[in-house]
Write a protein that holds these residues in place. Structure first.
Motif, short mmCIF file in Angstrom:
data_model
loop_
_atom_site.label_atom_id
_atom_site.label_comp_id
_atom_site.label_asym_id
_atom_site.label_seq_id
_atom_site.Cartn_x
_atom_site.Cartn_y
_atom_site.Cartn_z
N ASN A 182 -50.76 7.33 48.41
CA ASN A 182 -50.52 5.92 48.75
C ASN A 182 -49.96 5.15 47.55
OD1 ASN A 182 -51.28 6.25 51.41
ND2 ASN A 182 -53.41 5.72 51.04
N ASP A 183 -50.38 5.54 46.33
CA ASP A 183 -49.84 4.90 45.12
C ASP A 183 -48.35 5.24 44.97
OD1 ASP A 183 -52.43 4.17 44.79
OD2 ASP A 183 -52.75 5.14 42.86
N VAL A 184 -48.00 6.50 45.22
CA VAL A 184 -46.59 6.93 45.12
C VAL A 184 -45.74 6.16 46.13
CG1 VAL A 184 -45.01 8.87 45.46
CG2 VAL A 184 -47.17 9.24 44.25
N ILE A 185 -46.23 6.06 47.36
CA ILE A 185 -45.48 5.33 48.39
C ILE A 185 -45.33 3.86 48.00
CG2 ILE A 185 -45.70 4.45 50.77
CD1 ILE A 185 -46.69 7.27 51.54
N GLY A 186 -46.39 3.29 47.41
CA GLY A 186 -46.33 1.90 46.95
C GLY A 186 -45.27 1.69 45.88
N VAL A 187 -45.17 2.62 44.93
CA VAL A 187 -44.16 2.54 43.86
C VAL A 187 -42.76 2.59 44.46
CG1 VAL A 187 -43.14 3.79 41.90
CG2 VAL A 187 -45.62 3.49 42.03
N ILE A 188 -42.55 3.53 45.38
CA ILE A 188 -41.21 3.71 45.97
C ILE A 188 -40.81 2.47 46.78
CG2 ILE A 188 -39.86 5.06 47.63
CD1 ILE A 188 -41.62 7.50 46.81
N ARG A 189 -41.74 1.95 47.57
CA ARG A 189 -41.43 0.75 48.35
C ARG A 189 -41.18 -0.44 47.42
NH1 ARG A 189 -45.92 1.44 53.23
NH2 ARG A 189 -44.77 3.03 54.41
N GLY A 190 -41.91 -0.48 46.28
CA GLY A 190 -41.69 -1.53 45.28
C GLY A 190 -40.30 -1.49 44.69
N LEU A 191 -39.69 -0.30 44.68
CA LEU A 191 -38.32 -0.14 44.18
C LEU A 191 -37.28 -0.47 45.25
CD1 LEU A 191 -38.77 3.23 42.23
CD2 LEU A 191 -38.37 0.98 41.21
N GLY A 192 -37.75 -0.77 46.45
CA GLY A 192 -36.84 -1.18 47.52
C GLY A 192 -36.36 -0.06 48.42
N TYR A 193 -37.04 1.09 48.36
CA TYR A 193 -36.64 2.23 49.19
C TYR A 193 -37.64 2.46 50.33
CZ TYR A 193 -33.43 3.40 45.39
OH TYR A 193 -32.44 3.37 44.45
#
Length: 386
Positions: free
Chosen positions: A347-358
């Motif tokens: 969930n942390d990884v997904i949060g980082v990726i979504r934070g980058l706009g992907y």
């Protein structure tokens, strides 16, 4: 009826008599294949989700009075559930070549008061499918064998009507996902690879095998639902008996690639020869969508019932979420945590990726799997930079 230990079980909205698996233990666990009639309680998820898929299909295609054929019925639990739980079914054809299975199916049909809906046959599965094809076919054909479905696909395609639904289970996940590559070449005409997303490679090889049989008849296919649950794959595809759909299907065949150095992954079109051979490839396989998101959201989920098991309801939610993600093979948290010294929670990884706009969604194919359109090396740099 020939005597062997039996028990009564409840599954879905029916009660059925099945072999007492506690009497067929191998290595401290029940072994369904050793029972006189095959029954696997772990396939409840498959059977429950299949009732939801077929109910969804009826609404999606605006059908009524459908005929469902299950040529490999075993105890008949799936056929009986279809007869009881599918709205708008007029006839279910249950079949097994085993005399004991045939007797048990008839008992279970009678026990549930479904003699007017379920027709029971004792025949070779391929013989039955060919006979049904000559008689006008069925709306739904469900192939749920012990092992590979390959021997039954060609005649299933003959037996299913235009715009019908073909549902296929494959329990040889190891073969399809790269554990026995030469067996996969022999059985499915495709080479798997032990890529990080090898379980997705497997289901795409399975779909491509169905597609190639369909193409040989000038038919097209459209996957509505695909999933992995432990030891088996399950795919449900629309069969479109029209050359225009065959040409569209052909465009959805190709190869998968993976580059360890850059973590890049994706699909290369081209069948039978790929348009790019710079990479190590898996295939030929299905490179189109594994799901029809509109079908899942508007027709499937509303038919997932409260009486399904927790696992069945959990998989339903996961595949609907995953269907909204990009059509790029899933990645693993282990791939991007490699230089971190510790593994980040998914969930942390997904949060980082979504934070980058992907885009980023979890994948049901692996507990550490997620689907994203982000550059994974950049994601890894961002994570390490933290």
């Amino acid at each position: 009826m020939s005597e062997y230990p039996k028990v009564e079980i409840r599954e879905g909205l029916v009660s059925v008599i099945v072999p007492d698996l506690s009497k067929y233990i191998v290595g401290n666990r029940p072994e369904p294949a050793h029972a006189p009639v095959f029954y696997n309680p772990r396939m409840e998820v498959n059977r429950s989700l299949s009732t939801a898929i077929i109910n969804g299909y009826i609404g999606y295609m605006n059908k009524a009075g459908i005929t469902i054929c299950e040529p490999l019925s075993g105890t008949g639990v799936r056929a009986v559930r279809y007869a009881r739980e599918v709205n708008g079914v007029s006839r279910v054809i249950a079949n097994d070549i085993s005399e004991r299975a045939y007797e048990l199916i008839r008992l279970n049909v009678d026990k549930n008061g479904l003699n007017d809906v379920v027709s029971v046959y004792r025949d070779d599965a391929n013989n039955l499918l060919l006979r049904l094809a000559r008689e006008g076919g069925c709306d739904v054909v469900d192939i749920d064998p012990f092992g590979s479905p390959q021997p039954f696909i060609e005649n299933s395609l003959r037996a299913v009507r235009d715009q019908g639904l073909l549902c296929v289970t494959a329990t040889d996940v190891g073969v399809l996902s790269g554990k026995y590559p030469i067996k996969c070449v022999r059985r499915y005409g495709a080479l798997p690879q032990k890529f990080p997303f090898r379980f997705e490679v497997g289901i795409r090889i399975l779909i491509s095998m169905i597609a190639r049989y369909a193409l040989s008849m000038d038919y097209g296919i459209q996957p509505l639902v695909s999933f992995l649950d432990g030891h088996y794959y399950r795919v449900c595809v629309l069969i479109l008996k029209d050359r225009a759909y065959a040409l569209e299907t052909l465009r959805n065949l190709g190869y998968a690639y993976y580059r360890l150095s850059t973590l890049q992954r994706g699909f290369i079109p081209g069948y039978p020869i790929p348009t790019n051979t710079r990479y190590r490839l898996a295939g030929p396989l299905w490179i189109g969508n594994l799901w029809d998101a509109e079908f899942l959201m508007n027709h499937f989920m509303s038919n997932v019932k409260d009486y399904f098991s927790d696992r069945a309801r959990e998989i339903s939610k996961l595949i609907v979420e995953e269907a909204l993600g990009p059509n790029i093979p899933y990645a693993l948290t282990t791939e991007i945590s490699r230089d971190l010294g510790r593994e980040l929670p998914i969930n942390d990884v997904i949060g980082v990726i979504r934070g980058l706009g992907y885009q980023a969604v979890r994948s049901h194919f692996h507990i550490k799997g997620f689907r994203t359109n982000a550059d994974l090396l950049r994601v890894r740099e961002v994570i390490i930079g933290k």
